[in-house]
Structures are given as structure tokens and as C-alpha cells.
Write a protein that holds these residues in place. Structure first.
Motif, PDB file in Angstrom:
ATOM      1  N   LEU A 152      21.818  11.910 -10.086  1.00  0.00           N
ATOM      2  CA  LEU A 152      22.599  10.678 -10.204  1.00  0.00           C
ATOM      3  C   LEU A 152      23.171  10.487 -11.600  1.00  0.00           C
ATOM      4  CD1 LEU A 152      23.558   8.163  -8.682  1.00  0.00           C
ATOM      5  CD2 LEU A 152      21.463   7.023  -9.434  1.00  0.00           C
ATOM      6  N   GLN A 153      22.429  10.894 -12.610  1.00  0.00           N
ATOM      7  CA  GLN A 153      22.926  10.761 -13.985  1.00  0.00           C
ATOM      8  C   GLN A 153      24.207  11.557 -14.198  1.00  0.00           C
ATOM      9  OE1 GLN A 153      19.890  11.694 -16.852  1.00  0.00           O
ATOM     10  NE2 GLN A 153      18.404  10.323 -15.907  1.00  0.00           N
ATOM     11  N   ASN A 154      24.310  12.704 -13.577  1.00  0.00           N
ATOM     12  CA  ASN A 154      25.517  13.524 -13.694  1.00  0.00           C
ATOM     13  C   ASN A 154      26.717  12.810 -13.078  1.00  0.00           C
ATOM     14  OD1 ASN A 154      27.161  15.687 -14.290  1.00  0.00           O
ATOM     15  ND2 ASN A 154      26.393  16.970 -12.638  1.00  0.00           N
ATOM     16  N   ILE A 155      26.501  12.180 -11.929  1.00  0.00           N
ATOM     17  CA  ILE A 155      27.586  11.426 -11.287  1.00  0.00           C
ATOM     18  C   ILE A 155      27.964  10.230 -12.143  1.00  0.00           C
ATOM     19  CG2 ILE A 155      28.225  10.049  -9.265  1.00  0.00           C
ATOM     20  CD1 ILE A 155      26.378  11.889  -7.612  1.00  0.00           C
ATOM     21  N   THR A 156      26.982   9.528 -12.673  1.00  0.00           N
ATOM     22  CA  THR A 156      27.229   8.350 -13.502  1.00  0.00           C
ATOM     23  C   THR A 156      27.966   8.718 -14.791  1.00  0.00           C
ATOM     24  OG1 THR A 156      25.204   7.360 -12.642  1.00  0.00           O
ATOM     25  CG2 THR A 156      26.125   6.377 -14.621  1.00  0.00           C
ATOM     26  N   ASN A 157      27.534   9.800 -15.436  1.00  0.00           N
ATOM     27  CA  ASN A 157      28.135  10.190 -16.720  1.00  0.00           C
ATOM     28  C   ASN A 157      29.500  10.849 -16.563  1.00  0.00           C
ATOM     29  OD1 ASN A 157      25.820   9.245 -17.958  1.00  0.00           O
ATOM     30  ND2 ASN A 157      24.872  11.243 -18.084  1.00  0.00           N
ATOM     31  N   SER A 158      29.645  11.726 -15.580  1.00  0.00           N
ATOM     32  CA  SER A 158      30.885  12.504 -15.444  1.00  0.00           C
ATOM     33  C   SER A 158      31.879  11.892 -14.468  1.00  0.00           C
ATOM     34  CB  SER A 158      30.564  13.919 -14.970  1.00  0.00           C
ATOM     35  OG  SER A 158      29.674  14.551 -15.846  1.00  0.00           O
ATOM     36  N   GLY A 159      31.391  11.116 -13.543  1.00  0.00           N
ATOM     37  CA  GLY A 159      32.243  10.587 -12.487  1.00  0.00           C
ATOM     38  C   GLY A 159      32.209  11.507 -11.281  1.00  0.00           C
ATOM     39  N   MET A 160      32.398  10.941 -10.114  1.00  0.00           N
ATOM     40  CA  MET A 160      32.306  11.705  -8.880  1.00  0.00           C
ATOM     41  C   MET A 160      33.405  12.762  -8.798  1.00  0.00           C
ATOM     42  SD  MET A 160      30.532  12.308  -6.289  1.00  0.00           S
ATOM     43  CE  MET A 160      29.699  11.297  -5.115  1.00  0.00           C
TER      44      MET A 160
END
Length: 146
Positions: free
Chosen positions: A70-78
Motif C-alpha cells: 500500500l505504501q508504494n501505491i500511496t507514494n507513487s500513485g496507482m
């Protein structure tokens, strides 16, 4: 905490794969050999259900504490995650397909208990556990295993 949960999730996965393969082969063998459904068959299918649910719980915890989830989605965007095949595997594909795997195992286990004849029990288990096994094998991050 992250490394400990990742370690547990990674090594428990070997047990899950082994047990699901065993339960699937047992169900297929029972169905095609037309043998009677017994206590051993019940325990094997139940153990597959238990280990996959434990793995799901560990995986859900890992998804929320891992920098790949989830952190990757939050930081980079979907959008960025979906463009990167490795990030997409860890943040989207692996979690969703493994949830579907657990759903198929749960449905198969639940439906097989309602059948009265051995052939019906083995048939339901064989169908749902085979689908679950194929899904599981399709989204294991093999590069991390070897």
C-alpha cells in the motif's frame, strides 16, 4: 517488524504451496479412483484451508507495512504502479489473486461438506482446489523464491 513478517510470509508460503498441491492431488486422485471419502481426506482439505487462511492474515499485515504494498501505491500513485510490472505484481496482482485463491479454497471446502456422496465431495474439492492452485502458481513472485 517488516522484515520479520516478510520472513514468516515467505517461508510459510512453502508450506502453503506444499499442502495445497497435496490437497489438490488427493482430491483429484479420490475423484478419478472413485474411492470412499474418509477422515484423512477431510483432514487434508481442512489443513489446506487453515494454512491458506493463516497465510492470508500474514499477507494482509505485510501488505500494510511493506514498502512494496500500500505504501508504494500511496507514494507513487496507482498509475505509476500499474506501469511498472514488478511494482504491479507486489502491490496489486499478488494480493488480489491470492485473495481469490483463498476464496476458492474456502468455497470448495464449504461446498464439499454439504455433499453426501464421496464422488461429489471429491469432485467439488478437485474443481475448487485446482482453480485455487492454478491461481496461486500464476502469481507467486518466483524471482524471490530462488
Amino acid at each position: 517488524m517488516y522484515t520479520t513478517i516478510q520472513f514468516i510470509h515467505s517461508y510459510w508460503a512453502y508450506l502453503v504451496l506444499l499442502i495445497v498441491v497435496l490437497a489438490t492431488l488427493n482430491a483429484l486422485a479420490g475423484f478419478f479412483s472413485k474411492r470412499e471419502y474418509g477422515a484423512k481426506d477431510f483432514r487434508i482439505s481442512l489443513f489446506a484451508l487453515i494454512v491458506t487462511h493463516i497465510q492470508l492474515l500474514i499477507g494482509l499485515i505485510l501488505y500494510f507495512v511493506s514498502p512494496l504494498g500500500l505504501q508504494n501505491i500511496t507514494n507513487s500513485g496507482m498509475g505509476a504502479v500499474m506501469k511498472d510490472s514488478n511494482a504491479r505484481l507486489y502491490a496489486v496482482e499478488h494480493p488480489m489473486v491470492m485473495i481469490l485463491t483463498v476464496i476458492f479454497i474456502t468455497i470448495g471446502y464449504s461446498k464439499h461438506k454439504k455433499k453426501l456422496l464421496s464422488s461429489g465431495k471429491f469432485k467439488i474439492l478437485a474443481i475448487f482446489y485446482t482453480i485455487a492452485l492454478v491461481l496461486m502458481l500464476s502469481r507467486i513472485p518466483w524471482s524471490q523464491w530462488f
